[in-house]
Structures are given as C-alpha cells and as structure tokens.
Design a protein around this motif. Structure first.
Motif, short mmCIF file in Angstrom:
data_model
loop_
_atom_site.label_atom_id
_atom_site.label_comp_id
_atom_site.label_asym_id
_atom_site.label_seq_id
_atom_site.Cartn_x
_atom_site.Cartn_y
_atom_site.Cartn_z
N GLY A 172 0.78 -1.23 0.00
CA GLY A 172 0.00 0.00 0.00
C GLY A 172 0.81 1.27 0.00
O GLY A 172 0.25 2.36 0.14
N TYR A 195 0.12 5.00 -1.42
CA TYR A 195 -0.12 5.17 -2.85
C TYR A 195 -1.25 6.17 -3.10
O TYR A 195 -2.22 6.24 -2.34
CB TYR A 195 -0.51 3.84 -3.50
N THR A 224 -4.28 6.59 -5.18
CA THR A 224 -5.08 5.54 -5.83
C THR A 224 -5.89 6.04 -7.02
O THR A 224 -6.42 5.23 -7.77
CB THR A 224 -6.03 4.89 -4.81
N GLU A 240 -7.81 4.61 -11.80
CA GLU A 240 -7.44 4.03 -10.51
C GLU A 240 -6.19 3.17 -10.66
O GLU A 240 -6.00 2.49 -11.67
CB GLU A 240 -8.59 3.17 -9.97
N ASP A 252 -1.98 2.32 -8.53
CA ASP A 252 -1.03 2.53 -7.43
C ASP A 252 0.01 3.53 -7.91
O ASP A 252 1.04 3.15 -8.48
CB ASP A 252 -0.37 1.21 -7.03
N HIS A 267 -6.34 -1.29 -15.56
CA HIS A 267 -6.73 -0.20 -14.69
C HIS A 267 -8.23 0.08 -14.85
O HIS A 267 -8.78 -0.11 -15.93
CB HIS A 267 -5.95 1.08 -15.01
#
Length: 266
Positions: A83, A109, A111, A129, A131, A175
């Motif tokens: 994360g 991240y 997001t 969306e 990382d 994504h």
C-alpha cells in the motif's frame, strides 16, 4: 594553559582552525590530497561508507572515496511495503566527503489520478485508478475529429469522441478507467483499440461516469452512440448464440437420458 599547539591539520571548505581562525603550522587547512600524503592515517580517513536504512534495518552499505560519487545503478532498491511507495530521504550521491546514513521514507499510494480537462465544474473527464506516486500524472489527449478514419464502426453508430490516455506504469496490467461523456442520452458504448482493432469494452454506469477496465498503459478509446439497429444487432447476436448452443444442449440431454433416446419434432 602554557601548552603549545602545532602541526594540526584539517580538511574543510567551511570550518576554520581555532576560534574561527586558521594558523599556519598550528591549525592549518589543507586539501584532502595533502592530508593523505602525510601518511600513517587510520583507514577511516581513506574509505567512507553510505548506509541505507528501511524500517530500522540496513538494506545495503556502499563504500566510496572522498569526494566521490555513488552511481545510480548502485543505489539499492527500497524494500516494498504493502500500500505504499518509497523514496530515499535527502539522497545526495555527488561529491560525498563523509560517511552518510540514508533512510527510506514511505508514503501511501495515490489511488486515483484525474485529467486536467473538466466536464462539469470540478469533475474531471477522465479518472484512472491504480497505485501511483506523487510524481505521476495522466496524459490525456482528445483526438481531433479530422483524424478519425471512416468505416471503423457500423453506419448507424455515431462516434462522439475519441481519446488517448497514457497511464504511468505502476505494475498493474489493467486499470479501472472512469470517463464522463458529454451526454448521457441514448445507447452509449465504449470501444477500445486493441492490437489495431476496435473492440467494445464491458462498461457500466457509476453516477455520471462510464466505467471500464482496459489493459496496457496507453489506452485509445472511442465513445460511440448506437443507432436504431443497435438493439436489433444484439438480439440477432443472441439468436445466433442460442442457435449454436441449443443442439449441444439437446445432445447433452440425450446422452444423459440414455443412448437409445430419440428426439421427436412436431
């Protein structure tokens, strides 16, 4: 008191000898090369170390010479943290003149990235969306209508817009893309350019946005408004699928009920 200070040398570009004053043969500044030439110096003056830390543990340790540089290829990768993305804090690898301690910083991240182009007030036309880091950004370009090719879609389908979205590489193969069309009327569909061919993407509505999940980091897609025959084509496609599958179902039923069974038609 009464002691004599002599033969002290130091290397510094900012410091002076005694009380801010340097004295020849007493507290004298010299170059590093002159210091090494004196001889008999401990090894700590000959080689220097850079220690890289992450979460309280040493990741790697590199040696370098005075005034040297640490090659970018030698800098260790920051250990992954779920994360989060990492960055070496205050890393300066040029003209290093002393031991250094470098610590990793972790940040959650980001997001969602949004396009600069807005549709309604503060709402962006495109959201992606993933990382991402604070150095990432979306590159979104709308393809001019004059660049569209004829015959890409059926005659009763109207191409409303065409877009190219460049997504920063974040290690994800697909994504979630949210796209706000200029209108919500009619049968709207998203077509994505894949391997040189247009393919209709599976999409759904989420508020004012159409949501789809393309693969890759450069996504070319079109917003298409279906014509009068859109529903008929779907119905025809459904009928073709049923016609192809039904004989297989009948055969499966026959085999299940026994090899001697027969099918009668009226």
């Amino acid at each position: 008191e009464g002691s004599v200070i002599r033969n002290n040398y130091f290397v510094s570009s900012v410091l002076a000898g005694i009380d801010g004053i340097s004295y020849a043969n007493r507290a004298e500044p010299i170059t590093y090369e002159e210091l090494i030439a004196i001889g008999g110096l401990p090894s700590v003056f000959m080689k220097f170390k850079a220690r890289f830390w992450a979460d309280g543990k040493i990741v790697d340790m590199l040696e370098f010479s005075y005034g040297g540089c640490i090659a970018q290829t030698d800098i260790p990768k920051i250990p992954p943290k779920p994360g989060h993305y990492g960055r070496w804090k205050g890393l300066d690898v040029t003209n290093v003149t002393c031991d250094i301690e470098v610590h990793a910083e972790y940040f959650p991240y980001i997001t969602v990235l949004e396009s600069c182009l807005k549709r309604e007030g503060p709402l962006s036309a495109v959201l992606v969306e993933g990382d991402f880091t604070d150095e990432d950004g979306l590159l979104v370009n709308q393809v001019a209508e004059t660049a569209w090719e004829d015959g890409l879609f059926p005659d009763d389908e109207e191409v409303l817009e065409m877009w190219i979205v460049s997504i920063p590489e974040d290690g994800n193969s697909t994504h979630t893309v949210r796209f706000m069309p200029p209108e919500k009327a009619g049968n709207l569909a998203i077509y994505v350019l894949e391997d040189g061919k247009w393919a209709q993407a599976k999409s759904r509505w989420d508020g004012k946005y159409m949501v789809f999940e393309p693969a890759g980091y450069v996504v070319t897609f079109s917003l298409v408004k279906a014509g009068l025959f859109y529903g008929k084509r779907l119905a025809l496609l459904g009928a073709v699928v049923i016609a192809a599958v039904l004989p297989l179902v009948v055969k499966l039923v026959i085999r299940k009920n026994g090899s001697s069974a027969s099918v009668q038609s009226e």
